[in-house]
Design a protein around this motif. Structure first.
Motif, PDB file in Angstrom:
ATOM      1  N   LEU A  46       0.850  -1.186   0.000  1.00  0.00           N
ATOM      2  CA  LEU A  46       0.000   0.000   0.000  1.00  0.00           C
ATOM      3  C   LEU A  46       0.885   1.235   0.000  1.00  0.00           C
ATOM      4  CD1 LEU A  46      -2.854   1.301   0.325  1.00  0.00           C
ATOM      5  CD2 LEU A  46      -2.455   1.183   2.792  1.00  0.00           C
ATOM      6  N   VAL A  47       0.644   2.134  -0.926  1.00  0.00           N
ATOM      7  CA  VAL A  47       1.396   3.381  -1.016  1.00  0.00           C
ATOM      8  C   VAL A  47       0.661   4.504  -0.306  1.00  0.00           C
ATOM      9  CG1 VAL A  47       2.321   5.117  -2.594  1.00  0.00           C
ATOM     10  CG2 VAL A  47       2.452   2.689  -3.192  1.00  0.00           C
ATOM     11  N   ALA A  48      -0.640   4.630  -0.593  1.00  0.00           N
ATOM     12  CA  ALA A  48      -1.430   5.704  -0.005  1.00  0.00           C
ATOM     13  C   ALA A  48      -2.909   5.358  -0.136  1.00  0.00           C
ATOM     14  CB  ALA A  48      -1.127   7.028  -0.684  1.00  0.00           C
ATOM     15  N   ILE A  57      -6.439  10.516   4.974  1.00  0.00           N
ATOM     16  CA  ILE A  57      -5.331  10.135   4.102  1.00  0.00           C
ATOM     17  C   ILE A  57      -4.224   9.462   4.910  1.00  0.00           C
ATOM     18  CG2 ILE A  57      -3.450  11.049   2.693  1.00  0.00           C
ATOM     19  CD1 ILE A  57      -5.414  13.157   1.652  1.00  0.00           C
ATOM     20  N   ILE A  58      -3.710   8.374   4.390  1.00  0.00           N
ATOM     21  CA  ILE A  58      -2.547   7.720   4.984  1.00  0.00           C
ATOM     22  C   ILE A  58      -1.514   7.443   3.896  1.00  0.00           C
ATOM     23  CG2 ILE A  58      -3.903   6.640   6.819  1.00  0.00           C
ATOM     24  CD1 ILE A  58      -3.535   3.972   5.283  1.00  0.00           C
ATOM     25  N   TYR A  59      -0.256   7.390   4.312  1.00  0.00           N
ATOM     26  CA  TYR A  59       0.856   7.099   3.401  1.00  0.00           C
ATOM     27  C   TYR A  59       1.759   6.038   4.005  1.00  0.00           C
ATOM     28  CZ  TYR A  59      -0.277  11.570   1.127  1.00  0.00           C
ATOM     29  OH  TYR A  59      -0.919  12.611   0.477  1.00  0.00           O
ATOM     30  N   ALA A  60       2.384   5.267   3.133  1.00  0.00           N
ATOM     31  CA  ALA A  60       3.469   4.404   3.579  1.00  0.00           C
ATOM     32  C   ALA A  60       4.618   5.285   4.049  1.00  0.00           C
ATOM     33  CB  ALA A  60       3.929   3.517   2.427  1.00  0.00           C
ATOM     34  N   ASP A  61       5.342   4.826   5.065  1.00  0.00           N
ATOM     35  CA  ASP A  61       6.455   5.621   5.591  1.00  0.00           C
ATOM     36  C   ASP A  61       7.475   5.957   4.499  1.00  0.00           C
ATOM     37  OD1 ASP A  61       6.619   3.980   8.860  1.00  0.00           O
ATOM     38  OD2 ASP A  61       5.384   5.642   8.121  1.00  0.00           O
ATOM     39  N   SER A  62       7.647   5.063   3.561  1.00  0.00           N
ATOM     40  CA  SER A  62       8.665   5.232   2.528  1.00  0.00           C
ATOM     41  C   SER A  62       8.360   6.372   1.557  1.00  0.00           C
ATOM     42  CB  SER A  62       8.840   3.936   1.742  1.00  0.00           C
ATOM     43  OG  SER A  62       7.614   3.534   1.154  1.00  0.00           O
ATOM     44  N   THR A  68       1.795  12.731  -2.831  1.00  0.00           N
ATOM     45  CA  THR A  68       0.539  13.327  -2.396  1.00  0.00           C
ATOM     46  C   THR A  68      -0.613  12.671  -3.141  1.00  0.00           C
ATOM     47  OG1 THR A  68       1.618  15.457  -1.971  1.00  0.00           O
ATOM     48  CG2 THR A  68      -0.793  15.442  -2.153  1.00  0.00           C
ATOM     49  N   ILE A  69      -1.551  12.123  -2.387  1.00  0.00           N
ATOM     50  CA  ILE A  69      -2.734  11.506  -2.973  1.00  0.00           C
ATOM     51  C   ILE A  69      -3.874  12.519  -2.951  1.00  0.00           C
ATOM     52  CG2 ILE A  69      -3.517  10.510  -0.776  1.00  0.00           C
ATOM     53  CD1 ILE A  69      -4.480   8.055  -2.346  1.00  0.00           C
ATOM     54  N   SER A  70      -4.691  12.497  -3.981  1.00  0.00           N
ATOM     55  CA  SER A  70      -5.852  13.396  -4.039  1.00  0.00           C
ATOM     56  C   SER A  70      -6.903  12.765  -4.941  1.00  0.00           C
ATOM     57  CB  SER A  70      -5.453  14.778  -4.555  1.00  0.00           C
ATOM     58  OG  SER A  70      -4.950  14.705  -5.881  1.00  0.00           O
ATOM     59  N   ARG A  71      -8.086  13.360  -4.942  1.00  0.00           N
ATOM     60  CA  ARG A  71      -9.150  12.847  -5.792  1.00  0.00           C
ATOM     61  C   ARG A  71     -10.067  13.977  -6.199  1.00  0.00           C
ATOM     62  NH1 ARG A  71     -12.071   8.380  -2.483  1.00  0.00           N
ATOM     63  NH2 ARG A  71     -13.540   8.383  -4.244  1.00  0.00           N
ATOM     64  N   ASP A  72     -10.749  13.764  -7.321  1.00  0.00           N
ATOM     65  CA  ASP A  72     -11.760  14.691  -7.814  1.00  0.00           C
ATOM     66  C   ASP A  72     -12.996  13.852  -8.103  1.00  0.00           C
ATOM     67  OD1 ASP A  72     -13.425  16.388  -9.221  1.00  0.00           O
ATOM     68  OD2 ASP A  72     -11.788  17.334 -10.331  1.00  0.00           O
ATOM     69  N   ASN A  73     -13.935  13.864  -7.176  1.00  0.00           N
ATOM     70  CA  ASN A  73     -15.119  13.010  -7.335  1.00  0.00           C
ATOM     71  C   ASN A  73     -15.992  13.447  -8.512  1.00  0.00           C
ATOM     72  OD1 ASN A  73     -14.370  11.321  -5.246  1.00  0.00           O
ATOM     73  ND2 ASN A  73     -15.674  12.327  -3.721  1.00  0.00           N
ATOM     74  N   MET A  78      -8.776   9.699  -9.312  1.00  0.00           N
ATOM     75  CA  MET A  78      -7.845   9.830  -8.190  1.00  0.00           C
ATOM     76  C   MET A  78      -6.447  10.079  -8.757  1.00  0.00           C
ATOM     77  SD  MET A  78      -6.933   7.014  -5.229  1.00  0.00           S
ATOM     78  CE  MET A  78      -6.404   5.756  -6.387  1.00  0.00           C
ATOM     79  N   TYR A  79      -5.627  10.764  -7.976  1.00  0.00           N
ATOM     80  CA  TYR A  79      -4.288  11.133  -8.441  1.00  0.00           C
ATOM     81  C   TYR A  79      -3.228  10.735  -7.416  1.00  0.00           C
ATOM     82  CZ  TYR A  79      -7.219  14.170 -11.303  1.00  0.00           C
ATOM     83  OH  TYR A  79      -8.191  14.652 -12.155  1.00  0.00           O
ATOM     84  N   LEU A  80      -2.004  10.606  -7.919  1.00  0.00           N
ATOM     85  CA  LEU A  80      -0.857  10.431  -7.038  1.00  0.00           C
ATOM     86  C   LEU A  80       0.273  11.291  -7.594  1.00  0.00           C
ATOM     87  CD1 LEU A  80       0.172   8.911  -4.491  1.00  0.00           C
ATOM     88  CD2 LEU A  80       1.232   7.271  -6.077  1.00  0.00           C
TER      89      LEU A  80
END
Length: 113
Positions: A46-48, A57-62, A68-73, A78-80
């Motif tokens: 899992l990356v984000a 929002i959560i992220y992998a420590d690495s 940056t994860i985001s989304r436009d419903n 969704m974006y990374l």
């Protein structure tokens, strides 16, 4: 149901890429969404993850501080955003709707000089 990733490619260390995941066939705005990656010979990780409304929002420590994860419903997308990419970020990146088996085919990201 379809999830289609795009935006991968070859980039030099320190570079940036922006991945997109376009969803169709289900009510995108109702689902938490995740980015995963799988490098050759390694398990998928899992990356984000982002909540259905854009929070939680959560992220992998690495990748913290670089991705940056985001989304436009409204666009069912969704974006990374990936900055300061490192060779160890090389992997196939895929998106998934949480608690479902809706997963895209993935897009290759290669970080190399």
């Amino acid at each position: 149901v379809q999830l289609v990733e795009s935006g991968g490619g070859l980039v030099q260390p320190g570079g940036s890429l922006r991945l997109s995941c376009e969803a169709s066939g289900f009510t995108f705005s109702r689902y938490d969404m995740s980015w995963y990656r799988q490098a050759p010979g390694k398990e998928r990780e899992l990356v984000a993850r982002i909540g259905s409304a854009g929070g939680n929002i959560i992220y992998a420590d690495s990748v913290k501080g670089r991705f940056t994860i985001s989304r436009d419903n409204a666009k069912n997308t969704m974006y990374l955003q990936m900055n300061d990419l490192k060779p160890e970020d090389t992997a196939v990146y895929s998106c998934k709707a949480r608690f479902t088996n809706y997963r895209g085919q993935g897009t290759q990201v290669t970080v190399s000089s």
